[in-house]
Write a protein that holds these residues in place. Structure first.
Motif, PDB file in Angstrom:
ATOM      1  N   GLU A   1       4.097   9.945  -7.405  1.00 18.61           N
ATOM      2  CA  GLU A   1       5.169  10.286  -8.345  1.00 18.61           C
ATOM      3  C   GLU A   1       4.630  10.387  -9.772  1.00 18.61           C
ATOM      4  O   GLU A   1       4.997  11.302 -10.512  1.00 18.61           O
ATOM      5  CB  GLU A   1       6.282   9.240  -8.276  1.00 18.61           C
ATOM      6  CG  GLU A   1       7.090   9.301  -6.992  1.00 18.61           C
ATOM      7  CD  GLU A   1       8.062   8.135  -6.842  1.00 18.61           C
ATOM      8  OE1 GLU A   1       8.160   7.308  -7.780  1.00 18.61           O
ATOM      9  OE2 GLU A   1       8.714   8.051  -5.792  1.00 18.61           O
ATOM     10  N   ASP A   2       3.746   9.456 -10.151  1.00 18.38           N
ATOM     11  CA  ASP A   2       3.153   9.506 -11.490  1.00 18.38           C
ATOM     12  C   ASP A   2       2.304  10.763 -11.674  1.00 18.38           C
ATOM     13  O   ASP A   2       2.361  11.419 -12.714  1.00 18.38           O
ATOM     14  CB  ASP A   2       2.304   8.261 -11.756  1.00 18.38           C
ATOM     15  CG  ASP A   2       3.143   7.005 -11.949  1.00 18.38           C
ATOM     16  OD1 ASP A   2       4.368   7.132 -12.133  1.00 18.38           O
ATOM     17  OD2 ASP A   2       2.560   5.898 -11.904  1.00 18.38           O
ATOM     18  N   ALA A   3       1.510  11.089 -10.646  1.00 14.61           N
ATOM     19  CA  ALA A   3       0.674  12.285 -10.726  1.00 14.61           C
ATOM     20  C   ALA A   3       1.534  13.541 -10.828  1.00 14.61           C
ATOM     21  O   ALA A   3       1.239  14.436 -11.630  1.00 14.61           O
ATOM     22  CB  ALA A   3      -0.243  12.370  -9.500  1.00 14.61           C
ATOM     23  N   LEU A   4       2.603  13.604 -10.046  1.00 11.11           N
ATOM     24  CA  LEU A   4       3.500  14.759 -10.095  1.00 11.11           C
ATOM     25  C   LEU A   4       4.163  14.866 -11.465  1.00 11.11           C
ATOM     26  O   LEU A   4       4.255  15.958 -12.032  1.00 11.11           O
ATOM     27  CB  LEU A   4       4.553  14.657  -9.000  1.00 11.11           C
ATOM     28  CG  LEU A   4       5.546  15.810  -8.903  1.00 11.11           C
ATOM     29  CD1 LEU A   4       4.813  17.116  -8.597  1.00 11.11           C
ATOM     30  CD2 LEU A   4       6.578  15.520  -7.831  1.00 11.11           C
ATOM     31  N   GLN A   5       4.590  13.743 -12.005  1.00 15.23           N
ATOM     32  CA  GLN A   5       5.223  13.747 -13.320  1.00 15.23           C
ATOM     33  C   GLN A   5       4.231  14.194 -14.403  1.00 15.23           C
ATOM     34  O   GLN A   5       4.577  14.986 -15.285  1.00 15.23           O
ATOM     35  CB  GLN A   5       5.763  12.353 -13.645  1.00 15.23           C
ATOM     36  CG  GLN A   5       6.578  12.301 -14.907  1.00 15.23           C
ATOM     37  CD  GLN A   5       7.152  10.909 -15.146  1.00 15.23           C
ATOM     38  OE1 GLN A   5       6.688   9.925 -14.592  1.00 15.23           O
ATOM     39  NE2 GLN A   5       8.167  10.840 -15.987  1.00 15.23           N
ATOM     40  N   ASN A   6       2.993  13.718 -14.317  1.00 13.14           N
ATOM     41  CA  ASN A   6       1.975  14.141 -15.285  1.00 13.14           C
ATOM     42  C   ASN A   6       1.681  15.627 -15.166  1.00 13.14           C
ATOM     43  O   ASN A   6       1.522  16.318 -16.181  1.00 13.14           O
ATOM     44  CB  ASN A   6       0.690  13.326 -15.096  1.00 13.14           C
ATOM     45  CG  ASN A   6       0.826  11.902 -15.576  1.00 13.14           C
ATOM     46  OD1 ASN A   6       1.694  11.583 -16.384  1.00 13.14           O
ATOM     47  ND2 ASN A   6      -0.018  11.028 -15.068  1.00 13.14           N
ATOM     48  N   LEU A   7       1.609  16.132 -13.938  1.00 13.90           N
ATOM     49  CA  LEU A   7       1.357  17.564 -13.743  1.00 13.90           C
ATOM     50  C   LEU A   7       2.515  18.412 -14.257  1.00 13.90           C
ATOM     51  O   LEU A   7       2.300  19.466 -14.848  1.00 13.90           O
ATOM     52  CB  LEU A   7       1.107  17.860 -12.257  1.00 13.90           C
ATOM     53  CG  LEU A   7      -0.248  17.418 -11.714  1.00 13.90           C
ATOM     54  CD1 LEU A   7      -0.300  17.632 -10.207  1.00 13.90           C
ATOM     55  CD2 LEU A   7      -1.370  18.153 -12.398  1.00 13.90           C
ATOM     56  N   GLN A   8       3.743  17.945 -14.047  1.00 15.08           N
ATOM     57  CA  GLN A   8       4.891  18.689 -14.552  1.00 15.08           C
ATOM     58  C   GLN A   8       4.894  18.699 -16.078  1.00 15.08           C
ATOM     59  O   GLN A   8       5.199  19.726 -16.690  1.00 15.08           O
ATOM     60  CB  GLN A   8       6.195  18.077 -14.025  1.00 15.08           C
ATOM     61  CG  GLN A   8       6.432  18.366 -12.567  1.00 15.08           C
ATOM     62  CD  GLN A   8       7.662  17.646 -12.022  1.00 15.08           C
ATOM     63  OE1 GLN A   8       8.117  16.664 -12.580  1.00 15.08           O
ATOM     64  NE2 GLN A   8       8.177  18.137 -10.905  1.00 15.08           N
TER      65      GLN A   8
ATOM     66  N   SER B   1       0.831  -1.205   0.000  1.00 13.81           N
ATOM     67  CA  SER B   1       0.000   0.000   0.000  1.00 13.81           C
ATOM     68  C   SER B   1       0.866   1.257   0.000  1.00 13.81           C
ATOM     69  O   SER B   1       0.593   2.207  -0.741  1.00 13.81           O
ATOM     70  CB  SER B   1      -0.908  -0.012   1.229  1.00 13.81           C
ATOM     71  OG  SER B   1      -1.615   1.201   1.331  1.00 13.81           O
ATOM     72  N   THR B   2       1.922   1.271   0.801  1.00 15.26           N
ATOM     73  CA  THR B   2       2.813   2.425   0.865  1.00 15.26           C
ATOM     74  C   THR B   2       3.519   2.646  -0.470  1.00 15.26           C
ATOM     75  O   THR B   2       3.577   3.770  -0.979  1.00 15.26           O
ATOM     76  CB  THR B   2       3.856   2.227   1.981  1.00 15.26           C
ATOM     77  OG1 THR B   2       3.178   2.044   3.219  1.00 15.26           O
ATOM     78  CG2 THR B   2       4.779   3.422   2.084  1.00 15.26           C
ATOM     79  N   ARG B   3       4.037   1.576  -1.062  1.00 15.39           N
ATOM     80  CA  ARG B   3       4.753   1.715  -2.330  1.00 15.39           C
ATOM     81  C   ARG B   3       3.818   2.124  -3.467  1.00 15.39           C
ATOM     82  O   ARG B   3       4.192   2.936  -4.319  1.00 15.39           O
ATOM     83  CB  ARG B   3       5.474   0.415  -2.677  1.00 15.39           C
ATOM     84  CG  ARG B   3       6.675   0.193  -1.791  1.00 15.39           C
ATOM     85  CD  ARG B   3       7.509  -0.963  -2.244  1.00 15.39           C
ATOM     86  NE  ARG B   3       8.658  -1.144  -1.368  1.00 15.39           N
ATOM     87  CZ  ARG B   3       9.469  -2.164  -1.430  1.00 15.39           C
ATOM     88  NH1 ARG B   3       9.283  -3.106  -2.326  1.00 15.39           N
ATOM     89  NH2 ARG B   3      10.485  -2.251  -0.599  1.00 15.39           N
ATOM     90  N   VAL B   4       2.623   1.566  -3.500  1.00 14.41           N
ATOM     91  CA  VAL B   4       1.667   1.948  -4.549  1.00 14.41           C
ATOM     92  C   VAL B   4       1.270   3.413  -4.387  1.00 14.41           C
ATOM     93  O   VAL B   4       1.172   4.155  -5.368  1.00 14.41           O
ATOM     94  CB  VAL B   4       0.429   1.017  -4.518  1.00 14.41           C
ATOM     95  CG1 VAL B   4      -0.698   1.577  -5.355  1.00 14.41           C
ATOM     96  CG2 VAL B   4       0.811  -0.372  -4.997  1.00 14.41           C
TER      97      VAL B   4
END
Length: 135
Positions: free
Chosen positions: A50-57, A41-44
């Protein structure tokens, strides 16, 4: 019920040991499953962030590029008009007669042909000094 034979005592003690061993194994399995679930759960969650941040960037980069392109186009147009007006008013070219009405007509024509430039013009003031273009 008293245990009279050694065989009965061994069977009861063996059964108790088996039950205790089974209880310990089941408890340990439940503990491991809970730990594994927490770890996954923590890793997911971290991966999703990280994926959301990368998409926003990436999205922010796309929007920044669009804005930069529009702003650059507006700046190039403004520079071109400024150079044209400066050359037209220079004494080396005989000092063409360019007055406020002509400059306003050129600016209005540019704004009509490029409606997106209105966003850059809003909030900017125009200098209203009467003899500004004469000097």
């Amino acid at each position: 019920m008293p245990l009279k034979s050694i065989q009965q005592r061994i069977a009861v003690i063996g059964g108790l040991c088996l039950l205790i061993s089974a209880g310990i194994l089941i408890g340990y399995s439940v503990y491991l499953a809970s730990s594994t679930q927490h770890l996954v759960s923590t890793r997911v969650s971290q991966q999703a962030q990280e994926d959301a941040l990368q998409n926003l960037q990436h999205l922010a980069g796309q929007y920044a590029e669009e804005i930069r392109t529009e702003f650059t186009e507006a700046l190039e147009t403004a520079r071109s008009m400024a150079t044209t007006f400066a050359v037209a008013k220079s004494k080396e070219n005989g000092g063409l007669q360019v007055g406020r009405d002509e400059v306003n007509a050129v600016l209005l024509n540019v704004l009509k042909s490029q409606p997106d430039f209105n966003l850059f013009v809003l909030g900017t003031g125009r200098d209203r000094r009467p003899g500004l273009l004469l000097h």
